[in-house]
Design an enzyme around this catalytic site. Structure first.
Site, PDB file in Angstrom:
ATOM      1  N   GLY A  11       0.827  -1.209   0.000  1.00 32.71           N
ATOM      2  CA  GLY A  11       0.000   0.000   0.000  1.00 32.71           C
ATOM      3  C   GLY A  11       0.856   1.253   0.000  1.00 32.71           C
ATOM      4  O   GLY A  11       1.965   1.262   0.529  1.00 32.71           O
ATOM      5  N   ASP A 140       0.887   1.370   8.572  1.00 32.36           N
ATOM      6  CA  ASP A 140       0.274   0.622   9.678  1.00 32.36           C
ATOM      7  C   ASP A 140       1.185   0.482  10.894  1.00 32.36           C
ATOM      8  O   ASP A 140       0.731   0.110  11.964  1.00 32.36           O
ATOM      9  CB  ASP A 140      -0.134  -0.777   9.197  1.00 32.36           C
ATOM     10  CG  ASP A 140      -1.281  -0.718   8.211  1.00 32.36           C
ATOM     11  OD1 ASP A 140      -2.157   0.143   8.398  1.00 32.36           O
ATOM     12  OD2 ASP A 140      -1.300  -1.515   7.263  1.00 32.36           O
ATOM     13  N   GLY A 187      -6.245   0.290   9.635  1.00 30.40           N
ATOM     14  CA  GLY A 187      -5.658  -0.551  10.673  1.00 30.40           C
ATOM     15  C   GLY A 187      -6.470  -1.830  10.785  1.00 30.40           C
ATOM     16  O   GLY A 187      -7.401  -1.911  11.559  1.00 30.40           O
ATOM     17  N   ARG A 188      -6.102  -2.804   9.968  1.00 33.02           N
ATOM     18  CA  ARG A 188      -6.860  -4.055   9.900  1.00 33.02           C
ATOM     19  C   ARG A 188      -6.557  -4.902  11.130  1.00 33.02           C
ATOM     20  O   ARG A 188      -7.439  -5.412  11.787  1.00 33.02           O
ATOM     21  CB  ARG A 188      -6.426  -4.792   8.634  1.00 33.02           C
ATOM     22  CG  ARG A 188      -7.319  -5.879   8.180  1.00 33.02           C
ATOM     23  CD  ARG A 188      -6.814  -6.386   6.843  1.00 33.02           C
ATOM     24  NE  ARG A 188      -5.343  -6.425   6.848  1.00 33.02           N
ATOM     25  CZ  ARG A 188      -4.581  -6.233   5.790  1.00 33.02           C
ATOM     26  NH1 ARG A 188      -5.124  -5.989   4.633  1.00 33.02           N
ATOM     27  NH2 ARG A 188      -3.268  -6.292   5.887  1.00 33.02           N
ATOM     28  N   GLU A 238     -10.607   0.417  11.449  1.00 32.67           N
ATOM     29  CA  GLU A 238     -11.448  -0.388  10.545  1.00 32.67           C
ATOM     30  C   GLU A 238     -11.494  -1.842  10.996  1.00 32.67           C
ATOM     31  O   GLU A 238     -12.465  -2.548  10.774  1.00 32.67           O
ATOM     32  CB  GLU A 238     -10.918  -0.305   9.108  1.00 32.67           C
ATOM     33  CG  GLU A 238      -9.467  -0.756   8.975  1.00 32.67           C
ATOM     34  CD  GLU A 238      -8.952  -0.805   7.532  1.00 32.67           C
ATOM     35  OE1 GLU A 238      -9.743  -0.748   6.590  1.00 32.67           O
ATOM     36  OE2 GLU A 238      -7.708  -0.910   7.373  1.00 32.67           O
ATOM     37  N   GLN A 292      -5.833   9.331   4.355  1.00 31.37           N
ATOM     38  CA  GLN A 292      -4.878   9.153   5.457  1.00 31.37           C
ATOM     39  C   GLN A 292      -3.547   8.551   5.013  1.00 31.37           C
ATOM     40  O   GLN A 292      -2.560   8.655   5.723  1.00 31.37           O
ATOM     41  CB  GLN A 292      -5.480   8.311   6.576  1.00 31.37           C
ATOM     42  CG  GLN A 292      -5.675   6.845   6.265  1.00 31.37           C
ATOM     43  CD  GLN A 292      -6.675   6.180   7.193  1.00 31.37           C
ATOM     44  OE1 GLN A 292      -6.404   5.924   8.338  1.00 31.37           O
ATOM     45  NE2 GLN A 292      -7.857   5.892   6.671  1.00 31.37           N
TER      46      GLN A 292
END
Lengths: 409, 409
Positions: A11, A140, A187-188, A238, A292
């Site tokens: 990402g 992250d 933020g998985r 999230e 973000q």
């Protein structure tokens, strides 16, 4: 002499290009490679021999690249599988064809696995003169070993700034008006980004993946807040989930090609709970979404400098012909009072495929936010405002290379 | 001597506080009022005699106020109705009690109606020595007479910057990957904010309230884009609607207390159409939501300066005892090549309750975006980056007065 190639994966972030800029600049300071090629779209670019020549980038172009978010060379989600031997053969033959000695790979833990796998493959097959070096990035902040991941700080700064300013907005109507504001962050699996909103000092309720979502406790906390001060500012990752692992945003979850859940909608789901349970009748949700990770006009200067220097460091260390299968890394100095880092290298396989969570001991009980220790860890990272080069009132940016760059034959 | 009061109304912006800062500073430069009071929560603060004393604000506090988004004095949506005579009596008696000669009211067209109504009331009842002066603001840029509304430029700058950076993000995966990005902006009745995204030069499809949404044409345009370059960047106003007036986001529309529709979800609705009609299988939506009106860390310098000076101008003009029922205003100079404005005043009732739409002649046909003339109108407004005073890595901000300010007796 030989050449090197740099590619980006995973990402985007606000500073992943700064690391590429560092590698290019290092080779101008000490031209140990004839050419610095850019591989387009990560490992796919190497497999498809899709290169641009970055060797003689000007200082102005370099500065603009540093302030351009996303991945100027393009990214990929293609994961090299150890059983796909043809992929490895193809990469080595491409490196031979273009006389590429070193592949610099900028990415997260999946990318470090690529670096480790390629290094293993060359070692196992007695291939010499081809080296693989990883440079870390991920907003992250869930990389192992490194003190903090490049890219995190700029996202944290954007998130905390936006939280602070949305909190101002929440307070615009009379005190008596009861209202909940929900800020949803990425933020998985890790709560770093959501937690960074607490740097603003205005977060009332923080919900991260590291602690199971407890609907009763959360709604009670929001109810108490509303009771006391009419407003409640909630931040939610999230990846917030129940004890049994079900995502709050479960209804909207899909899987990406790595089997990771693609989330979104935790804020909306929480809004519905608040309305359904009559906790408050006014709820606003701000999902920071793509912004973000790409709002580079508010980069953290610390983040830009460190990302650039990790590129310099990777290039400089590659002078050592035995330097392969490594990731350049940051360690916070403990011998001085002020914030400073030292640069070192770690085996890429120590970083690959692991996730570093937000420490649960840094979380206050009952979703109250984070500890002073957590604030002290994050605060130095968001310091400094880089001077952004503007053009017609907007930040000047590097056009993605596959749209503008020449490819080489 | 007497006092003055300043109050804010309507939706927040990034620079509405700069106008208040201008009034306060003007009175320090030329203390024609003993005190500059701040009325908390707009006209409600006057009705409830809820004041803070801003007279001796320091330069540092003034600079911080300028860079603080939202409305530090709080806002209201309370609309003074001409038939509610008690409200008018109460306001006049409060002004008498606190020896307030002048009420400066910073707001949009509803607020200018308040200024006009109060002026009419005093004239009709032979009340002298109480004056009402409007200062314009609205991110929507839909005010009449004024060249552009203070607040619009900073939102436009944030929107165009975010559009540019989201476009970078959209281009991160290989060219072959087809993807639509939808950016949703505010703009219930006017397309100014959505149109401002076109300053980035990357918008493929623009949907504003000034032209009826034509599903067939829009989907065809997106399909063509995807065909040619695999990506399509769409910008849509929350107020986008069909020929018959039905909002695209109709399912989610509610009404506020003025009967204005509270929208949101136009982007999501368009995403669903794109998926349902198989135009593209990948769609991402970024709803800028609250951030677009409060992301003051990216103010336009032009906007801050003009907003501040409108405050100066309002105060300075109030030296003239006959100056009432007016709004201070901006006109673009036509006698010079470079961008510059002149300041003048207009009767508040010429601005009240009207909406200035984005000119349809500035829209390209078939949702292709905006004309060069429109770009030339907007571009000068987003120029310049103010030096933001930082504290611990975040912009320093004024705490909303009802949380931190002392009230006066």
């Amino acid at each position: 002499m030989s050449n090197c190639v740099v590619a980006q994966s995973g990402g985007p972030s606000s500073v992943i290009n700064a690391t590429v800029a560092g590698i290019i600049k290092a080779n101008q300071l000490n031209p140990i490679y004839d050419h610095v090629y850019g591989g387009l779209n990560g490992i796919e670019g190497i497999l498809k021999q899709n290169f641009v020549d970055l060797t003689r980038m000007t200082e102005h172009e370099n500065l603009v690249l540093r302030q351009t978010p996303s991945s100027a060379l393009g990214s990929c989600r293609y994961k090299l599988k150890r059983r796909n031997v043809e992929d490895f053969e193809k990469i080595i033959s491409t490196m031979e064809k273009f006389d590429i000695e070193t592949l610099f790979y900028v990415g997260g833990n999946d990318s470090m696995d690529t670096v480790a796998a390629l290094t293993e493959y060359t070692a196992a097959n007695g291939i010499t003169g081809r080296r693989f070096i990883g440079c870390p990035k991920t907003i992250d902040n869930d990389l192992m070993v490194i003190d903090h991941a490049p890219g995190f700080a700029s996202s944290a700064k954007f998130i905390a700034t936006t939280a602070l300013q949305c909190w101002q907005d929440l307070h615009v109507y009379p005190r008596s008006r009861k209202e909940v504001f929900i800020l949803e962050t990425m933020g998985r699996d890790a709560g770093w980004l959501a937690a960074s909103a607490c740097l603003s000092g205005i977060v009332d309720v923080l919900i991260v993946p590291e602690v199971a979502f407890d609907k009763e406790v959360v709604l009670e906390r929001i109810r108490d807040c509303i009771e006391v001060k009419a407003k409640c500012f909630v931040v939610i990752s999230e990846g917030a989930h129940y004890e049994d692992g079900t995502y709050i945003a479960a209804a909207e979850a899909k899987n990406d090609i790595f089997g990771h859940a693609v989330l979104g909608g935790a804020g909306k789901a929480l809004e519905q709970m608040i309305l359904d349970e009559n906790v408050c009748t006014r709820v606003k949700v701000q999902d920071l979404s793509t912004a973000q990770r790409c709002h580079a006009s508010e980069q953290s200067q610390i983040d830009v400098i460190e990302s650039f220097r990790l590129g310099l460091s990777a290039h400089m260390r590659s002078m050592d012909k035995s330097f392969t299968g490594k990731m350049v890394c940051l360690k916070r100095r403990t011998d001085v009072q002020e914030y400073d880092v030292e640069y070192f290298a770690v085996d890429a396989d120590q970083v690959a495929n692991y996730v570093r969570n937000f420490p649960v001991e840094w979380l206050l009980p009952d979703f109250w936010g984070i500890t002073e220790e957590a604030i002290n860890y994050m605060k130095p990272l968001i310091q400094g405002t880089p001077a952004i080069i503007m053009k017609d009132g907007l930040p000047e940016q590097t056009i993605p290379y596959y749209l503008g760059g020449k490819t080489i034959e």
